[in-house]
Design a protein around this motif. Structure first.
Motif, mmCIF file in Angstrom:
data_model
loop_
_atom_site.group_PDB
_atom_site.id
_atom_site.type_symbol
_atom_site.label_atom_id
_atom_site.label_comp_id
_atom_site.label_asym_id
_atom_site.label_seq_id
_atom_site.Cartn_x
_atom_site.Cartn_y
_atom_site.Cartn_z
ATOM 1 N N LEU A 113 7.400 -31.536 25.223
ATOM 2 C CA LEU A 113 7.005 -30.785 24.028
ATOM 3 C C LEU A 113 8.024 -30.973 22.913
ATOM 4 O O LEU A 113 7.662 -31.104 21.746
ATOM 5 N N GLU A 114 9.287 -31.008 23.262
ATOM 6 C CA GLU A 114 10.326 -31.237 22.266
ATOM 7 C C GLU A 114 10.177 -32.633 21.658
ATOM 8 O O GLU A 114 10.315 -32.810 20.447
ATOM 9 N N ALA A 115 9.875 -33.617 22.497
ATOM 10 C CA ALA A 115 9.678 -34.980 22.004
ATOM 11 C C ALA A 115 8.475 -35.042 21.067
ATOM 12 O O ALA A 115 8.527 -35.692 20.023
ATOM 13 N N ILE A 116 7.401 -34.342 21.438
ATOM 14 C CA ILE A 116 6.215 -34.303 20.580
ATOM 15 C C ILE A 116 6.571 -33.666 19.245
ATOM 16 O O ILE A 116 6.184 -34.164 18.181
ATOM 17 N N ALA A 117 7.330 -32.566 19.285
ATOM 18 C CA ALA A 117 7.730 -31.889 18.046
ATOM 19 C C ALA A 117 8.578 -32.806 17.174
ATOM 20 O O ALA A 117 8.390 -32.858 15.953
ATOM 21 N N GLN A 118 9.490 -33.556 17.791
ATOM 22 C CA GLN A 118 10.325 -34.474 17.019
ATOM 23 C C GLN A 118 9.485 -35.580 16.390
ATOM 24 O O GLN A 118 9.699 -35.952 15.243
ATOM 25 N N ILE A 119 8.553 -36.100 17.145
ATOM 26 C CA ILE A 119 7.668 -37.147 16.612
ATOM 27 C C ILE A 119 6.836 -36.592 15.470
ATOM 28 O O ILE A 119 6.675 -37.227 14.427
ATOM 29 N N PHE A 120 6.330 -35.375 15.642
ATOM 30 C CA PHE A 120 5.535 -34.741 14.588
ATOM 31 C C PHE A 120 6.372 -34.570 13.323
ATOM 32 O O PHE A 120 5.919 -34.884 12.224
ATOM 33 N N ARG A 121 7.613 -34.092 13.482
ATOM 34 C CA ARG A 121 8.483 -33.898 12.316
ATOM 35 C C ARG A 121 8.826 -35.223 11.640
ATOM 36 O O ARG A 121 9.125 -35.245 10.448
ATOM 37 N N ALA A 122 8.803 -36.318 12.391
ATOM 38 C CA ALA A 122 9.136 -37.628 11.826
ATOM 39 C C ALA A 122 7.968 -38.250 11.054
ATOM 40 O O ALA A 122 8.162 -39.220 10.325
ATOM 41 N N LEU A 123 6.768 -37.691 11.208
ATOM 42 C CA LEU A 123 5.612 -38.208 10.465
ATOM 43 C C LEU A 123 5.810 -37.968 8.976
ATOM 44 O O LEU A 123 6.503 -37.030 8.579
ATOM 45 N N PRO A 124 5.158 -38.772 8.136
ATOM 46 C CA PRO A 124 5.190 -38.492 6.702
ATOM 47 C C PRO A 124 4.643 -37.088 6.423
ATOM 48 O O PRO A 124 3.777 -36.586 7.151
ATOM 49 N N GLY A 125 5.141 -36.456 5.389
ATOM 50 C CA GLY A 125 4.757 -35.086 5.046
ATOM 51 C C GLY A 125 3.258 -34.886 4.900
ATOM 52 O O GLY A 125 2.710 -33.868 5.343
ATOM 53 N N ASP A 126 2.574 -35.852 4.292
ATOM 54 C CA ASP A 126 1.124 -35.728 4.118
ATOM 55 C C ASP A 126 0.404 -35.736 5.464
ATOM 56 O O ASP A 126 -0.558 -34.999 5.664
#
Length: 190
Positions: A113-126
């Motif tokens: 879940l932490e890895a998913i959250a990090q990947i999500f945060r790394a996505l472009p803002g849009d």
């Protein structure tokens, strides 16, 4: 007419406060920041009551206002952080403690879940905003188009691309989803 304005504002406020607060809370670093965003959103709504659409469209309009207030908030925070860069030593104490082995990672599911959250945060803002409007706010394409001021077709294309980029990043990180583990949008409380 003057009596109708406060009554209408109160009705819209009662109807939308929870959803707008949840929207802001999921996008702010602290509850205080979220409260500021919500307060500013409803201040704008009060000032622009004549532009506030009727019914469910009011909620979508408020999401759009909250989105712009959040953008201003994030820009202000970035400027503040840039000014205080030298004073922010020690903010990552928890991360440093983990790296030093002072405590262990949670079980695998938490790590994933932490890895998913990090990947999500790394996505472009849009991309993050589009995926959040679907997953957290439970909005459909038409509603997202209203919030973002885009056409439904533009939302469809952008959402498809955002999902594809998120999926690709998850795959590259070795995170696989089965049909049983699909991310499903939250149910809206009306």
């Amino acid at each position: 007419m003057d009596d109708e304005r406060p009554a209408r504002f109160e009705a819209v406020y009662r109807q939308t406060y929870g959803r707008i607060t949840a929207y802001a809370a999921r996008r702010c670093d602290s509850p205080q920041d979220a409260a500021d965003v919500v307060a500013e959103t409803f201040t704008v709504a009060w000032r622009r009551m004549d532009e506030l659409p009727p019914g469910e469209e009011a909620t979508l309009w408020l999401y759009g206002v909250a989105r712009r207030v959040l953008a201003n908030h994030h820009r202000s925070e970035a400027r503040r952080r840039a000014r205080n860069v030298g004073l922010d030593v020690g903010l990552d104490v928890g991360l440093d403690a983990r790296m030093a082995g002072l405590y262990e990672d949670p079980p695998d599911s938490g790590v994933e879940l932490e890895a998913i959250a990090q990947i999500f945060r790394a996505l472009p803002g849009d991309d993050r905003e589009l995926l959040s409007l679907v997953a957290w706010e439970g909005l459909d394409r038409r509603e997202i188009a209203t919030v973002l001021g885009l056409s439904r077709n533009a939302v469809r294309v952008k959402l498809h691309r955002a999902r594809r980029r998120f999926s690709r990043a998850l795959t590259e990180a070795g995170i696989r989803f089965t049909p049983e583990s699909r991310l499903i949008p939250v149910e809206r409380s009306l």
